[in-house]
Design an enzyme around this catalytic site. Structure first.
Site, PDB file in Angstrom:
ATOM      1  N   PHE A  10      48.405  37.157  43.228  1.00  0.00           N
ATOM      2  CA  PHE A  10      47.255  36.305  43.524  1.00  0.00           C
ATOM      3  C   PHE A  10      47.716  34.852  43.436  1.00  0.00           C
ATOM      4  O   PHE A  10      48.683  34.540  42.743  1.00  0.00           O
ATOM      5  CB  PHE A  10      46.104  36.584  42.543  1.00  0.00           C
ATOM      6  CG  PHE A  10      44.911  35.716  42.831  1.00  0.00           C
ATOM      7  CD1 PHE A  10      44.171  35.913  43.978  1.00  0.00           C
ATOM      8  CD2 PHE A  10      44.558  34.675  41.988  1.00  0.00           C
ATOM      9  CE1 PHE A  10      43.101  35.085  44.280  1.00  0.00           C
ATOM     10  CE2 PHE A  10      43.488  33.845  42.284  1.00  0.00           C
ATOM     11  CZ  PHE A  10      42.764  34.054  43.434  1.00  0.00           C
ATOM     12  N   ASP A  11      47.034  33.939  44.132  1.00  0.00           N
ATOM     13  CA  ASP A  11      47.586  32.576  44.253  1.00  0.00           C
ATOM     14  C   ASP A  11      47.754  31.837  42.930  1.00  0.00           C
ATOM     15  O   ASP A  11      48.736  31.111  42.747  1.00  0.00           O
ATOM     16  CB  ASP A  11      46.840  31.725  45.299  1.00  0.00           C
ATOM     17  CG  ASP A  11      45.333  31.791  45.203  1.00  0.00           C
ATOM     18  OD1 ASP A  11      44.844  32.656  44.465  1.00  0.00           O
ATOM     19  OD2 ASP A  11      44.645  31.014  45.873  1.00  0.00           O
ATOM     20  N   LYS A  67      35.010  39.317  37.856  1.00  0.00           N
ATOM     21  CA  LYS A  67      34.832  40.253  38.966  1.00  0.00           C
ATOM     22  C   LYS A  67      34.166  41.529  38.438  1.00  0.00           C
ATOM     23  O   LYS A  67      32.968  41.525  38.196  1.00  0.00           O
ATOM     24  CB  LYS A  67      36.187  40.543  39.627  1.00  0.00           C
ATOM     25  CG  LYS A  67      36.671  39.416  40.539  1.00  0.00           C
ATOM     26  CD  LYS A  67      37.385  38.333  39.807  1.00  0.00           C
ATOM     27  CE  LYS A  67      38.091  37.368  40.719  1.00  0.00           C
ATOM     28  NZ  LYS A  67      38.673  36.239  39.990  1.00  0.00           N
ATOM     29  N   TYR A  83      33.617  29.359  14.107  1.00  0.00           N
ATOM     30  CA  TYR A  83      34.809  28.800  14.750  1.00  0.00           C
ATOM     31  C   TYR A  83      35.990  29.760  14.661  1.00  0.00           C
ATOM     32  O   TYR A  83      36.752  29.914  15.601  1.00  0.00           O
ATOM     33  CB  TYR A  83      35.186  27.461  14.095  1.00  0.00           C
ATOM     34  CG  TYR A  83      36.255  26.738  14.877  1.00  0.00           C
ATOM     35  CD1 TYR A  83      35.914  25.866  15.906  1.00  0.00           C
ATOM     36  CD2 TYR A  83      37.603  26.963  14.621  1.00  0.00           C
ATOM     37  CE1 TYR A  83      36.892  25.224  16.650  1.00  0.00           C
ATOM     38  CE2 TYR A  83      38.583  26.332  15.355  1.00  0.00           C
ATOM     39  CZ  TYR A  83      38.225  25.460  16.367  1.00  0.00           C
ATOM     40  OH  TYR A  83      39.186  24.834  17.111  1.00  0.00           O
ATOM     41  N   ASP A 107      47.400  42.913  36.249  1.00  0.00           N
ATOM     42  CA  ASP A 107      46.459  41.861  36.659  1.00  0.00           C
ATOM     43  C   ASP A 107      45.240  42.605  37.192  1.00  0.00           C
ATOM     44  O   ASP A 107      45.238  43.111  38.309  1.00  0.00           O
ATOM     45  CB  ASP A 107      47.119  40.987  37.734  1.00  0.00           C
ATOM     46  CG  ASP A 107      46.227  39.829  38.155  1.00  0.00           C
ATOM     47  OD1 ASP A 107      45.178  39.631  37.523  1.00  0.00           O
ATOM     48  OD2 ASP A 107      46.576  39.132  39.122  1.00  0.00           O
ATOM     49  N   HIS A 112      44.227  24.829  49.914  1.00  0.00           N
ATOM     50  CA  HIS A 112      42.990  25.262  50.587  1.00  0.00           C
ATOM     51  C   HIS A 112      41.731  24.771  49.882  1.00  0.00           C
ATOM     52  O   HIS A 112      40.691  24.632  50.495  1.00  0.00           O
ATOM     53  CB  HIS A 112      42.959  26.781  50.775  1.00  0.00           C
ATOM     54  CG  HIS A 112      43.098  27.550  49.505  1.00  0.00           C
ATOM     55  ND1 HIS A 112      44.237  27.493  48.728  1.00  0.00           N
ATOM     56  CD2 HIS A 112      42.252  28.365  48.855  1.00  0.00           C
ATOM     57  CE1 HIS A 112      44.073  28.257  47.668  1.00  0.00           C
ATOM     58  NE2 HIS A 112      42.881  28.787  47.714  1.00  0.00           N
ATOM     59  N   ALA A 140      41.598  42.231  37.512  1.00  0.00           N
ATOM     60  CA  ALA A 140      40.245  41.722  37.750  1.00  0.00           C
ATOM     61  C   ALA A 140      39.319  42.834  38.272  1.00  0.00           C
ATOM     62  O   ALA A 140      38.164  42.926  37.892  1.00  0.00           O
ATOM     63  CB  ALA A 140      40.297  40.578  38.761  1.00  0.00           C
TER      64      ALA A 140
HETATM   65  N1  F0G Z   1      44.118  37.657  39.611  1.00  0.00           N
HETATM   66  C1  F0G Z   1      43.420  38.146  40.647  1.00  0.00           C
HETATM   67  C2  F0G Z   1      43.808  39.437  41.261  1.00  0.00           C
HETATM   68  C3  F0G Z   1      42.332  37.422  41.163  1.00  0.00           C
HETATM   69  O1  F0G Z   1      41.635  37.900  42.195  1.00  0.00           O
HETATM   70  C4  F0G Z   1      41.987  36.188  40.549  1.00  0.00           C
HETATM   71  C5  F0G Z   1      40.876  35.394  41.053  1.00  0.00           C
HETATM   72  C6  F0G Z   1      42.744  35.728  39.462  1.00  0.00           C
HETATM   73  C7  F0G Z   1      43.808  36.502  39.013  1.00  0.00           C
HETATM   74  C8  F0G Z   1      42.441  34.433  38.773  1.00  0.00           C
HETATM   75  O2  F0G Z   1      41.293  34.565  38.035  1.00  0.00           O
HETATM   76  O3  F0G Z   1      39.713  32.945  39.102  1.00  0.00           O
HETATM   77  O4  F0G Z   1      39.234  33.973  36.884  1.00  0.00           O
HETATM   78  O5  F0G Z   1      41.010  32.279  37.107  1.00  0.00           O
HETATM   79  N2  F0G Z   1      40.338  35.573  42.153  1.00  0.00           N
HETATM   80  C9  F0G Z   1      39.188  34.873  42.701  1.00  0.00           C
HETATM   81  C10 F0G Z   1      38.920  35.348  44.095  1.00  0.00           C
HETATM   82  C11 F0G Z   1      39.182  33.416  42.535  1.00  0.00           C
HETATM   83  O6  F0G Z   1      38.104  34.706  44.775  1.00  0.00           O
HETATM   84  O7  F0G Z   1      39.463  36.372  44.518  1.00  0.00           O
HETATM   85  P1  F0G Z   1      40.254  33.361  37.781  1.00  0.00           P
END
Ligand code: F0G
Length: 475
Positions: free
Chosen positions: A140-141, A274, A78, A231, A467, A233
């Site tokens: 990113f959204d 990713k 843990y 950021d 979306h 990914a």
């Molecule tokens: N930042 C970037 C640049 C991303 O592309 C994503 C996720 C996130 C943050 C959030 O990460 O999904 O692990 O919580 N992108 C996915 C996409 C969902 O389809 O491009 P997450």
């Protein structure tokens, strides 16, 4: 080097595929029924009804045998798990960042660092959140959403070429540096809790950011005393593009370029689903102890929101798997093969007259606005194209346009969107060239009736991130 098709120059995949997952083709009648039941929203379709799934490259790709093997080494203690130290040592080795919190995915990291940095500004400088704004090359959204629910605005400062699909440039993901400085001067450095460098820039079409741009943004941020978050990914794809395109890096290893990129940030926030290839996982890491109090606040919130800080959102086996995935992400021959797939898909689509954003790292971004000029942005041309692609070929993509962008939180008016795109994201090492040919062929079919395609309007509109759950009727 490895094998190449002498006629086309296409490189054979530099791996063997030993685990396979069945997929099923459906009839057009079945798909019509499925799409209707899903409220004309491909996000709501069950994956059993999808032939080729290009919705996202997030957590959907192949994993490597070394990653799978590593899972068996998991220490599920843990607290103080050995697997945590394996992971944090890998992060320090690869990125040079000393303090790590594992999270369940990228947004798990965002829910920790974003409120912490905004609180810090508020407490230290007595500022009002409503006056604050964070800056990015493009948020990113979820990063945008977390910033906004903490009552801070977002300002995107992309390069002016970013959303013009007819422009070809090496680093369309770059920041517009003048806009960054002008924004800081206008709203005051103290009102900017952080700058986010998104590599590659997903929303602009997986476009890379150059090393010199990352460095310049970091210098500006240091000058004004603003922390920078990477950021990251798709960090390895960004490093690969730097090697291919930026003078001076031709002979560097991907791992050396990676370490160099991360000099130009203070914190990294990663969706590891990713480039690091795990089905689930994320990271929040701080370069050193210069933001130690913020790191501690993140650890405290981690206990509440994710889990004890030495496992956060992950089990021990998953931390071991991620540690291996971070290294394997940087295999140059795999990156080369992957980027080749994207280029193949984009050039195949363009050869039949489908205009795309320049090939980027993880997806083909089709210019649905150019293809469907008769559908207004408020009737979502990218989404209409996604529905038609599903009906024609059982293939799923995702709109990146007005639907995704959403409404202004204050006025509730639709935000003006720089481009109406349909993203076909390619999961890593999952589909073959024949699958890509099938998708290109599908677009030849879709094109035949393109002028008859109709837009959509909401039958249910969720208040945020609409979306994912929205439902539509066809006009
Ligand atoms: N930042 C970037 C640049 C991303 O592309 C994503 C996720 C996130 C943050 C959030 O990460 O999904 O692990 O919580 N992108 C996915 C996409 C969902 O389809 O491009 P997450």
């Amino acid at each position: 080097m490895y094998q190449q098709d002498l006629k086309t120059g296409y490189l054979a995949e530099p791996y063997k595929i030993r685990v396979i997952e069945p997929i099923r083709q459906t009839t057009r009648e079945e798909r019509e029924e499925v799409l209707k039941l899903a409220g004309y929203n491909p996000f709501l379709i069950q994956s059993k009804d999808i032939f080729i799934d290009l919705l996202t490259d997030s957590g959907t790709g192949a994993v490597t045998q070394d990653m799978q093997a590593a899972m068996l080494r998991g220490d599920e203690a843990y607290s103080g798990s050995r697997s945590y130290y394996t992971l944090s040592s890998a992060v320090e080795d690869i990125f040079g960042y000393q303090l790590t919190i594992p999270t369940h995915q990228g947004r798990g990291a965002e829910q920790l660092y974003i409120p912490a940095l905004i609180n810090k500004r508020e407490q230290e400088k007595g500022l009002q959140r409503s006056k604050m704004a964070a800056i990015s090359n493009y948020f990113f959204d979820t990063t945008q959403g977390h910033t906004q629910i903490n009552n801070c605005k977002v300002i995107n400062a992309p390069d002016e070429s970013a959303f013009n699909t007819s422009v070809r440039a090496d680093f369309k993901g770059n920041f517009d540096l003048q806009k960054v400085v002008a924004t800081i001067e206008e709203i005051g450095a103290e009102n900017i809790p952080y700058i986010v460098s998104t590599i590659t820039c997903n929303s602009a079409g997986g476009q890379p950011v150059s090393m010199s741009n990352l460095e310049a943004v970091y210098e500006i941020a240091k000058h004004y005393d603003i922390p920078v978050i990477m950021d990251c990914a798709r960090f390895a794809e960004n490093a690969y593009f730097i090697k291919q395109r930026e003078a001076g890096y031709e002979d560097w290893q991907i791992s050396d370029i990676t370490k160099e990129m991360f000099k130009y940030a203070d914190i990294l926030s990663m969706s590891a689903k990713k480039d690091a290839m795990v089905p689930m996982g994320g990271l929040l890491s701080f370069k050193d102890d210069s933001l130690l109090e913020t790191f501690r606040e993140c650890q405290t919130h981690c206990v509440l929101l994710e889990g004890f800080p030495t496992y956060g959102g992950l089990e021990g086996g998953a931390m071991e798997r991620l540690a291996v995935g971070l290294y394997e992400a940087m295999r140059e021959e795999w990156l080369e093969s992957r980027i080749q797939q994207i280029e193949y898909l984009v050039s195949g689509l363009e050869s039949i007259g489908i205009q795309c954003q320049q090939a980027g790292g993880h997806a083909a971004f089709i210019d649905a606005g150019a293809l469907l000029p008769h559908i207004k942005p408020e009737h979502f041309p990218g989404h209409a194209l996604a529905c038609e692609l599903y009906l024609t070929a059982g293939t799923r993509g995702a709109e990146i346009g007005s639907l995704l962008l959403g409404r202004d939180p204050e006025t509730r008016l639709q935000l003006p969107c720089p481009a109406e795109l349909l993203r076909l994201a390619v999961p890593r090492a999952t589909y073959t060239k024949a699958h890509l040919d099938y998708v290109i062929e599908a677009f030849s079919e879709v094109k035949k009736n393109i002028h008859k395609l109709k837009g959509l309007s909401f039958s249910y509109e969720p208040p945020v991130l609409r979306h994912f759950n929205a439902r539509f009727t066809q006009l």
